[in-house]
Design a protein around this motif. Structure first.
Motif, short mmCIF file in Angstrom:
data_model
loop_
_atom_site.label_atom_id
_atom_site.label_comp_id
_atom_site.label_asym_id
_atom_site.label_seq_id
_atom_site.Cartn_x
_atom_site.Cartn_y
_atom_site.Cartn_z
N THR A 28 28.95 -9.30 -25.14
CA THR A 28 28.01 -8.19 -25.23
C THR A 28 26.74 -8.48 -24.46
OG1 THR A 28 28.85 -7.71 -27.44
CG2 THR A 28 26.73 -6.74 -26.86
N ILE A 29 26.26 -7.48 -23.73
CA ILE A 29 24.96 -7.55 -23.07
C ILE A 29 24.10 -6.49 -23.76
CG2 ILE A 29 23.66 -7.33 -20.94
CD1 ILE A 29 26.33 -7.75 -19.45
N ASP A 30 23.16 -6.92 -24.59
CA ASP A 30 22.30 -5.98 -25.29
C ASP A 30 20.86 -6.45 -25.21
OD1 ASP A 30 20.95 -4.27 -27.00
OD2 ASP A 30 22.66 -4.07 -28.34
N PHE A 31 20.12 -5.92 -24.25
CA PHE A 31 18.73 -6.30 -24.09
C PHE A 31 17.91 -5.91 -25.31
CE2 PHE A 31 20.04 -6.00 -19.59
CZ PHE A 31 19.62 -7.24 -19.14
N GLY A 32 18.22 -4.76 -25.93
CA GLY A 32 17.46 -4.30 -27.08
C GLY A 32 17.54 -5.24 -28.26
N ASP A 33 18.73 -5.68 -28.62
CA ASP A 33 18.88 -6.64 -29.72
C ASP A 33 18.19 -7.95 -29.40
OD1 ASP A 33 20.30 -4.86 -31.24
OD2 ASP A 33 22.24 -5.80 -30.90
N ARG A 34 18.32 -8.41 -28.16
CA ARG A 34 17.70 -9.68 -27.77
C ARG A 34 16.18 -9.55 -27.77
NH1 ARG A 34 20.76 -13.96 -28.68
NH2 ARG A 34 21.40 -14.84 -26.74
N TRP A 35 15.67 -8.38 -27.37
CA TRP A 35 14.23 -8.14 -27.37
C TRP A 35 13.69 -8.40 -28.75
CZ3 TRP A 35 9.94 -6.00 -29.22
CH2 TRP A 35 8.88 -5.71 -28.36
N ASP A 36 14.29 -7.79 -29.77
CA ASP A 36 13.84 -7.96 -31.15
C ASP A 36 13.96 -9.42 -31.59
OD1 ASP A 36 13.36 -5.24 -31.30
OD2 ASP A 36 15.31 -4.80 -32.21
N GLU A 37 15.04 -10.08 -31.23
CA GLU A 37 15.26 -11.48 -31.59
C GLU A 37 14.20 -12.38 -30.97
OE1 GLU A 37 18.75 -14.87 -31.04
OE2 GLU A 37 19.20 -12.80 -30.55
N PHE A 38 13.91 -12.18 -29.69
CA PHE A 38 12.91 -13.01 -29.02
C PHE A 38 11.51 -12.76 -29.55
CE2 PHE A 38 16.06 -13.60 -25.51
CZ PHE A 38 16.09 -14.98 -25.55
N ALA A 39 11.16 -11.50 -29.81
CA ALA A 39 9.82 -11.19 -30.34
C ALA A 39 9.63 -11.90 -31.68
CB ALA A 39 9.65 -9.68 -30.49
N ALA A 40 10.62 -11.86 -32.55
CA ALA A 40 10.53 -12.53 -33.85
C ALA A 40 10.42 -14.05 -33.67
CB ALA A 40 11.73 -12.18 -34.72
N LEU A 41 11.20 -14.59 -32.76
CA LEU A 41 11.20 -16.03 -32.50
C LEU A 41 9.83 -16.49 -31.98
CD1 LEU A 41 13.12 -18.55 -32.32
CD2 LEU A 41 13.43 -17.93 -29.93
N LEU A 42 9.25 -15.76 -31.04
CA LEU A 42 7.95 -16.12 -30.49
C LEU A 42 6.86 -16.05 -31.55
CD1 LEU A 42 8.12 -14.30 -27.03
CD2 LEU A 42 8.43 -16.75 -27.49
N ARG A 43 6.89 -15.02 -32.37
CA ARG A 43 5.90 -14.91 -33.44
C ARG A 43 6.07 -16.04 -34.45
NH1 ARG A 43 7.18 -9.14 -32.88
NH2 ARG A 43 5.43 -8.19 -31.81
N GLN A 44 7.30 -16.37 -34.78
CA GLN A 44 7.57 -17.46 -35.72
C GLN A 44 7.04 -18.79 -35.17
OE1 GLN A 44 11.70 -17.76 -36.83
NE2 GLN A 44 11.33 -19.42 -38.27
N ALA A 45 7.06 -18.95 -33.85
CA ALA A 45 6.57 -20.18 -33.23
C ALA A 45 5.04 -20.17 -33.07
CB ALA A 45 7.23 -20.38 -31.87
N GLY A 46 4.40 -19.06 -33.39
CA GLY A 46 2.95 -19.00 -33.35
C GLY A 46 2.34 -18.32 -32.14
N LEU A 47 3.17 -17.76 -31.26
CA LEU A 47 2.63 -17.05 -30.10
C LEU A 47 2.12 -15.68 -30.54
CD1 LEU A 47 5.30 -18.03 -27.49
CD2 LEU A 47 2.90 -18.58 -27.35
N THR A 48 0.93 -15.31 -30.05
CA THR A 48 0.36 -14.02 -30.42
C THR A 48 0.23 -13.07 -29.23
OG1 THR A 48 -1.91 -14.80 -30.06
CG2 THR A 48 -0.98 -15.05 -32.29
N ARG A 49 0.22 -13.64 -28.00
CA ARG A 49 0.08 -12.81 -26.81
C ARG A 49 0.98 -13.32 -25.71
NH1 ARG A 49 -5.41 -13.60 -24.81
NH2 ARG A 49 -5.21 -15.55 -25.91
N GLY A 50 1.48 -12.40 -24.90
CA GLY A 50 2.26 -12.81 -23.75
C GLY A 50 2.88 -11.64 -23.04
#
Length: 184
Positions: free
Chosen positions: A14-36
């Motif tokens: 599967t190629i799903d940019f939308g699902d990955r977008w949500d996954e990456f945003a959550a991952l970055l926030r969990q790691a402490g990133l606030t801007r990018g």
């Protein structure tokens, strides 16, 4: 600059940019990133280490991954967390990579590149080592991969690969005199 590759589910095609977008945003926030400012990239990964038995090679898969820019201090603090959240695997040896942004706009352009590749994992001889080492080579997409990519890009829309974390288009782009409206 930050690159994060979350390995695909084994056997997933599967190629799903939308699902990955949500996954990456959550991952970055969990790691402490606030801007990018990030872009979702795509490669088709294949294991072409023919000297190995088939049981030791990974199945081909499409890989949606993240590449972009964030404040250096936040990236430095986030890297150890990201490396715990996204450990290395046989298919993805270095899932988290960073580099200092040197001002070259090629890094920003890469975030939004439109040409995708087929990455083949190979064994390469190295005179300094007794055994071949793992390497990759880029190849053009097959016709079938091109079709799948175009369909996935059509589903996500023109700006769907862009991820603004803690930012808005108004904050980073000049006003367009009412002629255009950024997607929310």
């Amino acid at each position: 600059m930050l690159s994060v590759i979350v390995p695909a589910t084994p056997g997933s095609q599967t190629i799903d940019f939308g699902d990955r977008w949500d996954e990456f945003a959550a991952l970055l926030r969990q790691a402490g990133l606030t801007r990018g400012l990030f872009g979702l990239d795509l490669s088709f990964n294949e294991d072409d280490r023919r000297a190995l038995p088939a049981s030791q090679r990974f199945d081909p898969y499409p890989c949606v991954h993240l590449y972009g820019l964030a404040p250096a201090a936040e990236v430095e603090a986030a890297v150890p967390v990201l490396k715990q959240l996204v450990p290395a695997t046989d298919a993805v040896c270095r899932p988290v990579r960073t580099a200092r942004f040197d001002g070259d706009l090629a890094a920003v352009a890469y975030t939004f590149k439109r040409n995708f590749t087929r990455r083949q994992t190979i064994l390469k001889n190295d005179r300094r080592r007794a055994t071949p080492v793992r390497d990759t080579r880029d190849r053009p997409l097959t016709v079938e991969q091109e079709i799948r990519t175009v369909r996935a890009l059509d589903r996500i829309g023109l700006t769907g690969r862009i991820m603004l974390l803690g930012l808005s288009l108004e904050a980073i782009a000049p006003r367009c005199s009412g002629r255009c409206k950024p997607r929310t």
